[in-house]
Motif scaffolding. Structure first.
Motif, PDB file in Angstrom:
ATOM      1  N   GLN A   1      12.859  -2.763  -5.466  1.00 32.40           N
ATOM      2  CA  GLN A   1      13.637  -1.653  -4.910  1.00 32.40           C
ATOM      3  C   GLN A   1      13.546  -1.667  -3.375  1.00 32.40           C
ATOM      4  O   GLN A   1      12.620  -2.264  -2.809  1.00 32.40           O
ATOM      5  N   THR A   2      14.475  -1.022  -2.742  1.00 33.71           N
ATOM      6  CA  THR A   2      14.458  -0.915  -1.283  1.00 33.71           C
ATOM      7  C   THR A   2      13.153  -0.237  -0.845  1.00 33.71           C
ATOM      8  O   THR A   2      12.735   0.745  -1.451  1.00 33.71           O
TER       9      THR A   2
ATOM     10  N   GLY B   1       8.901  -3.853   0.029  1.00 40.79           N
ATOM     11  CA  GLY B   1       8.212  -4.916   0.778  1.00 40.79           C
ATOM     12  C   GLY B   1       8.829  -6.302   0.659  1.00 40.79           C
ATOM     13  O   GLY B   1       8.162  -7.292   0.962  1.00 40.79           O
TER      14      GLY B   1
ATOM     15  N   PRO C   1       0.850  -1.207   0.000  1.00 39.49           N
ATOM     16  CA  PRO C   1       0.000   0.000   0.000  1.00 39.49           C
ATOM     17  C   PRO C   1       0.882   1.252   0.000  1.00 39.49           C
ATOM     18  O   PRO C   1       2.061   1.169   0.358  1.00 39.49           O
TER      19      PRO C   1
HETATM   20  P1  ADP Z   1      12.366  -3.936   1.518  1.00 35.35           P
HETATM   21  O1  ADP Z   1      12.736  -5.212   2.207  1.00 35.35           O
HETATM   22  O2  ADP Z   1      11.978  -4.150   0.090  1.00 35.35           O
HETATM   23  O3  ADP Z   1      13.372  -2.847   1.670  1.00 35.35           O
HETATM   24  P2  ADP Z   1      10.367  -3.758   3.610  1.00 35.35           P
HETATM   25  O4  ADP Z   1       9.865  -5.146   3.591  1.00 35.35           O
HETATM   26  O5  ADP Z   1      11.320  -3.403   4.697  1.00 35.35           O
HETATM   27  O6  ADP Z   1      11.025  -3.376   2.201  1.00 35.35           O
HETATM   28  O7  ADP Z   1       9.110  -2.793   3.607  1.00 35.35           O
HETATM   29  C1  ADP Z   1       9.193  -1.398   3.824  1.00 35.35           C
HETATM   30  C2  ADP Z   1       8.068  -0.973   4.789  1.00 35.35           C
HETATM   31  O8  ADP Z   1       6.791  -1.180   4.204  1.00 35.35           O
HETATM   32  C3  ADP Z   1       8.067  -1.767   6.085  1.00 35.35           C
HETATM   33  O9  ADP Z   1       7.724  -0.906   7.139  1.00 35.35           O
HETATM   34  C4  ADP Z   1       6.988  -2.799   5.874  1.00 35.35           C
HETATM   35  O10 ADP Z   1       6.409  -3.235   7.099  1.00 35.35           O
HETATM   36  C5  ADP Z   1       5.981  -2.055   5.000  1.00 35.35           C
HETATM   37  N1  ADP Z   1       5.272  -2.961   4.073  1.00 35.35           N
HETATM   38  C6  ADP Z   1       5.824  -3.595   3.024  1.00 35.35           C
HETATM   39  N2  ADP Z   1       4.912  -4.324   2.366  1.00 35.35           N
HETATM   40  C7  ADP Z   1       3.741  -4.158   3.014  1.00 35.35           C
HETATM   41  C8  ADP Z   1       2.400  -4.649   2.826  1.00 35.35           C
HETATM   42  N3  ADP Z   1       2.095  -5.476   1.804  1.00 35.35           N
HETATM   43  N4  ADP Z   1       1.450  -4.251   3.706  1.00 35.35           N
HETATM   44  C9  ADP Z   1       1.749  -3.422   4.720  1.00 35.35           C
HETATM   45  N5  ADP Z   1       2.986  -2.922   4.957  1.00 35.35           N
HETATM   46  C10 ADP Z   1       3.971  -3.272   4.124  1.00 35.35           C
END
Ligand code: ADP
Length: 366
Positions: free
Chosen positions: A106-107, A110, A32
Protein backbone atom coordinates in the motif's frame (compact mmCIF):
# COMPACT_ATOMS: atom_id res chain seq x y z
CA UNK A 1 12.93 -15.46 -25.60
CA UNK A 2 16.06 -16.87 -24.06
CA UNK A 3 15.83 -19.70 -21.61
CA UNK A 4 17.64 -19.66 -18.31
CA UNK A 5 19.29 -22.90 -17.45
CA UNK A 6 17.88 -23.86 -14.08
CA UNK A 7 20.56 -23.87 -11.44
CA UNK A 8 20.86 -26.96 -9.36
CA UNK A 9 21.09 -25.35 -5.97
CA UNK A 10 21.71 -21.79 -4.94
CA UNK A 11 22.35 -20.66 -1.41
CA UNK A 12 20.86 -17.49 -0.01
CA UNK A 13 22.84 -15.44 2.50
CA UNK A 14 20.45 -16.19 5.30
CA UNK A 15 20.93 -19.89 5.31
CA UNK A 16 17.60 -20.44 3.57
CA UNK A 17 18.43 -22.34 0.47
CA UNK A 18 16.58 -21.67 -2.71
CA UNK A 19 15.66 -25.08 -4.01
CA UNK A 20 15.53 -26.08 -7.63
CA UNK A 21 12.46 -24.78 -9.27
CA UNK A 22 11.73 -21.68 -7.30
CA UNK A 23 11.55 -18.77 -9.63
CA UNK A 24 10.23 -16.13 -7.26
CA UNK A 25 11.80 -15.29 -3.95
CA UNK A 26 9.34 -13.50 -1.71
CA UNK A 27 10.44 -11.24 1.14
CA UNK A 28 8.16 -9.25 3.41
CA UNK A 29 9.41 -6.06 5.00
CA UNK A 30 7.63 -4.12 7.70
CA UNK A 31 8.50 -0.48 8.23
CA UNK A 32 8.55 0.95 11.78
CA UNK A 33 5.46 2.74 13.09
CA UNK A 34 5.79 6.39 12.16
CA UNK A 35 5.46 9.35 14.50
CA UNK A 36 1.90 10.05 13.50
CA UNK A 37 0.86 6.48 14.20
CA UNK A 38 2.66 6.45 17.54
CA UNK A 39 1.17 9.78 18.63
CA UNK A 40 -2.31 8.65 17.70
CA UNK A 41 -1.86 5.62 19.96
CA UNK A 42 -1.75 3.07 17.13
CA UNK A 43 0.08 -0.15 17.91
CA UNK A 44 1.80 -2.80 15.82
CA UNK A 45 -0.23 -5.79 14.64
CA UNK A 46 2.81 -7.54 13.16
CA UNK A 47 5.40 -9.72 14.84
CA UNK A 48 8.32 -11.65 13.43
CA UNK A 49 8.16 -15.20 14.78
CA UNK A 50 11.37 -16.31 13.05
CA UNK A 51 13.23 -15.25 9.87
CA UNK A 52 10.66 -17.05 7.72
CA UNK A 53 7.47 -16.55 9.70
CA UNK A 54 5.44 -13.45 10.25
CA UNK A 55 2.47 -13.24 12.56
CA UNK A 56 -0.43 -10.92 11.93
CA UNK A 57 -2.47 -10.18 15.02
CA UNK A 58 -6.11 -9.66 14.21
CA UNK A 59 -9.00 -9.00 16.57
CA UNK A 60 -10.25 -12.48 15.86
CA UNK A 61 -6.91 -14.14 16.60
CA UNK A 62 -3.53 -14.40 14.97
CA UNK A 63 -2.45 -15.78 11.64
CA UNK A 64 1.01 -16.96 10.58
CA UNK A 65 2.46 -16.49 7.11
CA UNK A 66 5.61 -18.09 5.73
CA UNK A 67 7.95 -16.39 3.27
CA UNK A 68 11.54 -16.83 2.15
CA UNK A 69 12.55 -13.95 4.37
CA UNK A 70 10.73 -11.77 6.85
CA UNK A 71 12.31 -8.38 7.52
CA UNK A 72 11.18 -6.71 10.71
CA UNK A 73 11.02 -3.00 11.41
CA UNK A 74 14.61 -2.79 12.64
CA UNK A 75 16.06 -4.13 9.41
CA UNK A 76 18.63 -1.76 7.97
CA UNK A 77 18.89 -1.15 4.23
CA UNK A 78 22.16 -3.09 4.25
CA UNK A 79 20.58 -6.13 5.94
CA UNK A 80 17.64 -5.90 3.59
CA UNK A 81 19.97 -5.98 0.58
CA UNK A 82 21.95 -8.98 1.89
CA UNK A 83 18.99 -11.04 3.04
CA UNK A 84 16.86 -10.28 -0.02
CA UNK A 85 19.02 -12.68 -2.02
CA UNK A 86 19.09 -10.17 -4.89
CA UNK A 87 22.75 -10.98 -5.56
CA UNK A 88 21.60 -14.34 -6.99
CA UNK A 89 19.55 -12.47 -9.55
CA UNK A 90 22.29 -9.95 -10.26
CA UNK A 91 24.85 -12.72 -10.86
CA UNK A 92 22.52 -14.43 -13.28
CA UNK A 93 21.89 -11.13 -15.10
CA UNK A 94 25.67 -10.81 -15.58
CA UNK A 95 25.57 -14.36 -16.96
CA UNK A 96 23.10 -13.21 -19.59
CA UNK A 97 19.69 -13.93 -18.08
CA UNK A 98 16.76 -11.76 -17.16
CA UNK A 99 15.31 -11.00 -13.79
CA UNK A 100 13.04 -8.60 -12.01
CA UNK A 101 12.77 -7.07 -8.56
CA UNK A 102 9.48 -5.56 -7.59
CA UNK A 103 8.10 -3.82 -4.52
CA UNK A 104 4.44 -4.36 -3.74
CA UNK A 105 2.35 -2.78 -1.01
CA UNK A 106 0.00 0.00 0.00
CA UNK A 107 1.04 3.63 -0.38
CA UNK A 108 3.29 4.67 2.50
CA UNK A 109 4.42 1.13 3.32
CA UNK A 110 8.03 1.73 2.23
CA UNK A 111 8.25 0.62 -1.42
CA UNK A 112 10.25 3.61 -2.64
CA UNK A 113 12.40 3.57 0.49
CA UNK A 114 13.18 -0.10 -0.13
CA UNK A 115 13.80 0.29 -3.86
CA UNK A 116 15.61 3.62 -4.11
CA UNK A 117 16.15 4.88 -0.56
CA UNK A 118 16.10 8.52 0.45
CA UNK A 119 16.45 10.52 -2.73
CA UNK A 120 18.46 13.41 -1.31
CA UNK A 121 21.20 11.00 -0.17
CA UNK A 122 21.36 8.92 -3.35
CA UNK A 123 24.83 8.52 -4.79
CA UNK A 124 26.31 11.00 -2.31
CA UNK A 125 28.68 8.41 -0.94
CA UNK A 126 29.57 4.86 -1.66
CA UNK A 127 26.55 2.74 -0.77
CA UNK A 128 28.44 0.97 1.99
CA UNK A 129 28.61 4.20 3.97
CA UNK A 130 25.32 5.60 2.80
CA UNK A 131 22.93 3.67 4.98
CA UNK A 132 19.71 5.02 3.48
CA UNK A 133 20.44 3.67 -0.02
CA UNK A 134 17.90 1.10 -1.15
CA UNK A 135 18.15 -2.02 -3.24
CA UNK A 136 18.66 -0.23 -6.59
CA UNK A 137 21.82 1.76 -5.78
CA UNK A 138 23.20 -1.21 -3.87
CA UNK A 139 22.50 -3.51 -6.81
CA UNK A 140 24.11 -1.09 -9.23
CA UNK A 141 27.20 -1.02 -7.08
CA UNK A 142 27.25 -4.81 -6.69
CA UNK A 143 26.89 -5.33 -10.44
CA UNK A 144 29.63 -2.87 -11.24
CA UNK A 145 32.06 -4.44 -8.79
CA UNK A 146 31.39 -7.86 -10.25
CA UNK A 147 31.61 -6.72 -13.86
CA UNK A 148 35.08 -5.35 -13.22
CA UNK A 149 36.09 -8.62 -11.57
CA UNK A 150 34.98 -10.74 -14.52
CA UNK A 151 37.21 -11.20 -17.52
CA UNK A 152 34.71 -10.24 -20.19
CA UNK A 153 33.98 -6.69 -21.24
CA UNK A 154 30.51 -5.42 -20.31
CA UNK A 155 28.36 -2.75 -21.89
CA UNK A 156 25.54 -1.32 -19.82
CA UNK A 157 22.44 0.52 -20.97
CA UNK A 158 19.55 1.84 -18.94
CA UNK A 159 16.01 3.06 -19.48
CA UNK A 160 13.44 4.37 -17.00
CA UNK A 161 9.74 4.58 -17.64
CA UNK A 162 6.44 4.80 -15.89
CA UNK A 163 3.00 3.37 -16.46
CA UNK A 164 0.12 5.54 -15.38
CA UNK A 165 -3.45 4.93 -16.40
CA UNK A 166 -2.15 2.29 -18.86
CA UNK A 167 -0.06 4.92 -20.58
CA UNK A 168 3.67 4.54 -20.91
CA UNK A 169 5.95 7.53 -20.48
CA UNK A 170 9.69 7.89 -20.68
CA UNK A 171 11.06 9.15 -17.37
CA UNK A 172 14.39 10.02 -19.00
CA UNK A 173 12.78 11.96 -21.82
CA UNK A 174 9.40 13.25 -20.59
CA UNK A 175 8.85 15.50 -23.60
CA UNK A 176 8.40 12.41 -25.80
CA UNK A 177 4.83 12.04 -24.50
CA UNK A 178 2.99 8.73 -24.52
CA UNK A 179 5.07 5.83 -25.83
CA UNK A 180 3.84 2.70 -27.56
CA UNK A 181 4.56 -0.92 -26.88
CA UNK A 182 5.39 -2.95 -29.96
CA UNK A 183 6.19 -6.58 -30.46
CA UNK A 184 8.52 -8.41 -32.77
CA UNK A 185 9.66 -11.98 -32.90
CA UNK A 186 13.29 -11.16 -32.12
CA UNK A 187 12.95 -9.03 -29.04
CA UNK A 188 9.38 -9.71 -27.88
CA UNK A 189 7.69 -6.62 -26.45
CA UNK A 190 9.66 -3.40 -26.64
CA UNK A 191 8.92 0.27 -26.17
CA UNK A 192 9.13 2.29 -29.34
CA UNK A 193 11.25 5.48 -29.20
CA UNK A 194 12.31 4.95 -25.61
CA UNK A 195 15.52 6.66 -24.63
CA UNK A 196 18.19 4.10 -23.79
CA UNK A 197 21.23 5.59 -22.11
CA UNK A 198 24.73 4.14 -22.43
CA UNK A 199 26.31 3.97 -18.99
CA UNK A 200 30.06 3.76 -18.70
CA UNK A 201 30.38 4.04 -14.94
CA UNK A 202 28.37 3.78 -11.72
CA UNK A 203 27.70 7.51 -11.65
CA UNK A 204 25.93 7.31 -15.03
CA UNK A 205 23.54 4.74 -13.60
CA UNK A 206 22.97 6.72 -10.40
CA UNK A 207 22.25 9.75 -12.57
CA UNK A 208 19.66 7.77 -14.52
CA UNK A 209 18.02 6.84 -11.21
CA UNK A 210 18.03 10.47 -10.01
CA UNK A 211 16.71 11.81 -13.29
CA UNK A 212 13.91 9.26 -13.42
CA UNK A 213 12.80 9.91 -9.83
CA UNK A 214 12.90 13.66 -10.43
CA UNK A 215 10.88 13.43 -13.65
CA UNK A 216 8.37 11.12 -12.01
CA UNK A 217 7.72 13.82 -9.43
CA UNK A 218 7.63 16.68 -11.94
CA UNK A 219 5.35 14.91 -14.36
CA UNK A 220 2.92 13.90 -11.63
CA UNK A 221 2.79 17.52 -10.56
CA UNK A 222 2.38 18.89 -14.09
CA UNK A 223 -0.17 16.35 -15.23
CA UNK A 224 -1.96 16.52 -11.89
CA UNK A 225 -1.75 12.80 -11.35
CA UNK A 226 -1.30 10.79 -8.21
CA UNK A 227 2.18 9.29 -8.40
CA UNK A 228 1.21 6.55 -5.94
CA UNK A 229 -1.00 5.20 -8.75
CA UNK A 230 1.88 4.81 -11.18
CA UNK A 231 4.40 2.04 -11.64
CA UNK A 232 8.00 2.99 -12.31
CA UNK A 233 10.35 0.63 -14.11
CA UNK A 234 14.09 0.99 -14.27
CA UNK A 235 15.58 -1.39 -16.83
CA UNK A 236 19.26 -2.18 -16.86
CA UNK A 237 20.65 -4.14 -19.79
CA UNK A 238 24.07 -5.76 -19.74
CA UNK A 239 25.77 -6.98 -22.87
CA UNK A 240 28.97 -8.97 -22.71
CA UNK A 241 31.03 -10.82 -25.22
CA UNK A 242 32.60 -14.18 -24.59
CA UNK A 243 34.53 -16.68 -26.66
CA UNK A 244 33.53 -20.31 -26.75
CA UNK A 245 35.95 -23.25 -27.04
CA UNK A 246 36.21 -22.88 -30.84
CA UNK A 247 37.28 -19.28 -30.46
CA UNK A 248 33.96 -17.96 -31.73
CA UNK A 249 32.67 -15.00 -29.82
CA UNK A 250 29.07 -14.69 -28.78
CA UNK A 251 27.12 -12.04 -26.97
CA UNK A 252 25.21 -12.48 -23.73
CA UNK A 253 22.29 -10.19 -23.05
CA UNK A 254 21.25 -9.73 -19.44
CA UNK A 255 18.38 -7.63 -18.23
CA UNK A 256 17.11 -6.61 -14.83
CA UNK A 257 13.95 -4.62 -14.16
CA UNK A 258 13.42 -2.77 -10.89
CA UNK A 259 9.74 -2.05 -10.45
CA UNK A 260 8.25 0.26 -7.85
CA UNK A 261 4.59 -0.70 -8.15
CA UNK A 262 1.55 1.50 -7.69
CA UNK A 263 -0.02 1.45 -4.23
CA UNK A 264 -2.11 -1.67 -3.79
CA UNK A 265 -4.72 -0.10 -1.49
CA UNK A 266 -7.66 -0.47 -3.83
CA UNK A 267 -7.12 -4.11 -4.58
CA UNK A 268 -9.43 -5.36 -1.86
CA UNK A 269 -9.70 -9.09 -1.92
CA UNK A 270 -13.19 -9.19 -0.54
CA UNK A 271 -14.56 -7.78 -3.77
CA UNK A 272 -15.63 -9.89 -6.68
CA UNK A 273 -13.30 -9.89 -9.65
CA UNK A 274 -15.81 -7.99 -11.75
CA UNK A 275 -16.13 -5.20 -9.22
CA UNK A 276 -12.40 -5.16 -8.68
CA UNK A 277 -11.47 -4.76 -12.33
CA UNK A 278 -14.06 -2.05 -12.75
CA UNK A 279 -12.97 -0.18 -9.67
CA UNK A 280 -9.28 -0.41 -10.40
CA UNK A 281 -10.12 0.40 -13.99
CA UNK A 282 -7.28 1.56 -16.10
CA UNK A 283 -5.42 3.16 -13.24
CA UNK A 284 -4.51 -0.12 -11.73
CA UNK A 285 -5.19 -2.53 -14.52
CA UNK A 286 -1.50 -3.40 -14.66
CA UNK A 287 -1.35 -4.13 -10.92
CA UNK A 288 -4.50 -6.22 -11.13
CA UNK A 289 -3.18 -8.19 -14.11
CA UNK A 290 0.16 -8.75 -12.39
CA UNK A 291 -1.83 -10.42 -9.61
CA UNK A 292 -3.64 -12.57 -12.19
CA UNK A 293 -0.35 -13.58 -13.81
CA UNK A 294 1.13 -14.42 -10.40
CA UNK A 295 -1.96 -16.45 -9.45
CA UNK A 296 -1.94 -18.30 -12.77
CA UNK A 297 1.78 -19.06 -12.52
CA UNK A 298 1.33 -20.31 -8.97
CA UNK A 299 -1.71 -22.44 -9.77
CA UNK A 300 -1.09 -25.95 -8.50
CA UNK A 301 -3.57 -27.63 -10.86
CA UNK A 302 -2.22 -30.15 -13.32
CA UNK A 303 -3.73 -28.44 -16.33
CA UNK A 304 -2.05 -25.06 -16.25
CA UNK A 305 -4.29 -22.05 -16.72
CA UNK A 306 -3.73 -19.48 -19.41
CA UNK A 307 -1.14 -16.90 -18.29
CA UNK A 308 -2.62 -13.50 -19.13
CA UNK A 309 0.65 -11.66 -19.84
CA UNK A 310 -0.82 -9.77 -22.75
CA UNK A 311 -3.60 -8.07 -20.83
CA UNK A 312 -1.66 -5.11 -19.42
CA UNK A 313 1.37 -2.98 -20.20
CA UNK A 314 3.23 -4.02 -17.06
CA UNK A 315 2.84 -7.76 -17.59
CA UNK A 316 3.83 -7.42 -21.25
CA UNK A 317 7.00 -5.62 -20.18
CA UNK A 318 7.75 -8.20 -17.51
CA UNK A 319 6.82 -11.20 -19.63
CA UNK A 320 10.39 -12.40 -20.03
CA UNK A 321 11.17 -11.80 -16.37
CA UNK A 322 8.27 -13.56 -14.63
CA UNK A 323 7.70 -17.28 -14.73
CA UNK A 324 9.38 -19.48 -17.26
CA UNK A 325 12.92 -19.90 -16.10
CA UNK A 326 13.61 -16.30 -15.09
CA UNK A 327 14.24 -15.28 -11.54
CA UNK A 328 12.23 -12.67 -9.71
CA UNK A 329 12.35 -11.11 -6.29
CA UNK A 330 9.24 -9.69 -4.73
CA UNK A 331 9.45 -7.45 -1.71
CA UNK A 332 6.06 -7.04 -0.12
CA UNK A 333 6.12 -3.90 2.00
CA UNK A 334 3.75 -3.58 4.91
CA UNK A 335 2.90 -1.08 7.60
CA UNK A 336 2.70 -2.59 11.10
CA UNK A 337 -0.05 -0.17 12.20
CA UNK A 338 -3.25 -1.82 13.40
CA UNK A 339 -5.19 0.79 11.47
CA UNK A 340 -3.96 -0.85 8.24
CA UNK A 341 -4.45 -4.46 9.25
CA UNK A 342 -6.80 -5.13 6.32
CA UNK A 343 -4.37 -3.71 3.76
CA UNK A 344 -1.56 -5.68 5.37
CA UNK A 345 -3.60 -8.87 5.21
CA UNK A 346 -4.30 -8.24 1.54
CA UNK A 347 -0.59 -7.68 0.82
CA UNK A 348 0.36 -10.85 2.71
CA UNK A 349 -2.19 -12.86 0.75
CA UNK A 350 -0.86 -11.47 -2.55
CA UNK A 351 2.70 -12.32 -1.48
CA UNK A 352 1.58 -15.83 -0.48
CA UNK A 353 0.28 -16.42 -4.00
CA UNK A 354 3.67 -15.41 -5.38
CA UNK A 355 5.29 -18.01 -3.07
CA UNK A 356 3.55 -20.73 -5.02
CA UNK A 357 5.19 -19.91 -8.33
CA UNK A 358 7.53 -22.66 -9.34
CA UNK A 359 9.93 -22.83 -12.19
CA UNK A 360 8.19 -23.99 -15.31
CA UNK A 361 10.38 -24.82 -18.26
CA UNK A 362 7.48 -24.56 -20.67
CA UNK A 363 4.99 -21.74 -20.39
CA UNK A 364 2.04 -21.34 -22.62
CA UNK A 365 1.52 -17.82 -23.74
CA UNK A 366 -1.56 -16.74 -25.73
P1 ADP B 1 5.64 4.00 -0.59
O1 ADP B 1 6.67 4.10 -1.67
O2 ADP B 1 5.21 2.59 -0.34
O3 ADP B 1 4.48 4.91 -0.77
P2 ADP B 1 7.68 5.26 1.04
O4 ADP B 1 8.85 4.47 0.64
O5 ADP B 1 7.54 6.61 0.44
O6 ADP B 1 6.32 4.44 0.80
O7 ADP B 1 7.68 5.34 2.63
C1 ADP B 1 6.82 6.18 3.37
C2 ADP B 1 7.63 6.86 4.49
O8 ADP B 1 8.11 5.91 5.42
C3 ADP B 1 8.86 7.59 3.97
O9 ADP B 1 9.03 8.77 4.71
C4 ADP B 1 9.99 6.63 4.24
O10 ADP B 1 11.24 7.30 4.40
C5 ADP B 1 9.54 5.95 5.53
N1 ADP B 1 10.01 4.55 5.61
C6 ADP B 1 9.59 3.53 4.84
N2 ADP B 1 10.19 2.38 5.17
C7 ADP B 1 11.03 2.67 6.19
C8 ADP B 1 11.94 1.90 6.99
N3 ADP B 1 12.10 0.57 6.80
N4 ADP B 1 12.64 2.55 7.96
C9 ADP B 1 12.48 3.87 8.16
N5 ADP B 1 11.64 4.65 7.44
C10 ADP B 1 10.92 4.07 6.48
Amino acid sequence: QRKNTPRSHISGTTGTDIEIGESVRVCVRSRPLNEKEISSGDTSCVSVVNPQTLQLNLKSGSKNFRFHQVMGENYTQGQMFSDSGVHILLDSVLDGYSGCVFAYGQTGSGKTYTMAGVEENLGKQDYVSNETDGIIPRSISYMWQNMTRRKEQYYVKAAFMEIYNEQLRDLLNPSSGVLHLRWNIKSGFYVENMLIVDCTNIDDLIMVLHEGIRNRKTSSHELNKDSSRSHSLLLIHTISEEKNEDGHSFKKYGKISFVDLAGSERLKESKSQGVMIKETGNINKSLFMLGKVISALGDKKKVKPHIPYRDSKLTKLLMDSLGGTSKALMIANISPASAYVEETMSTLNYATRAMNIKNKPVIQVD
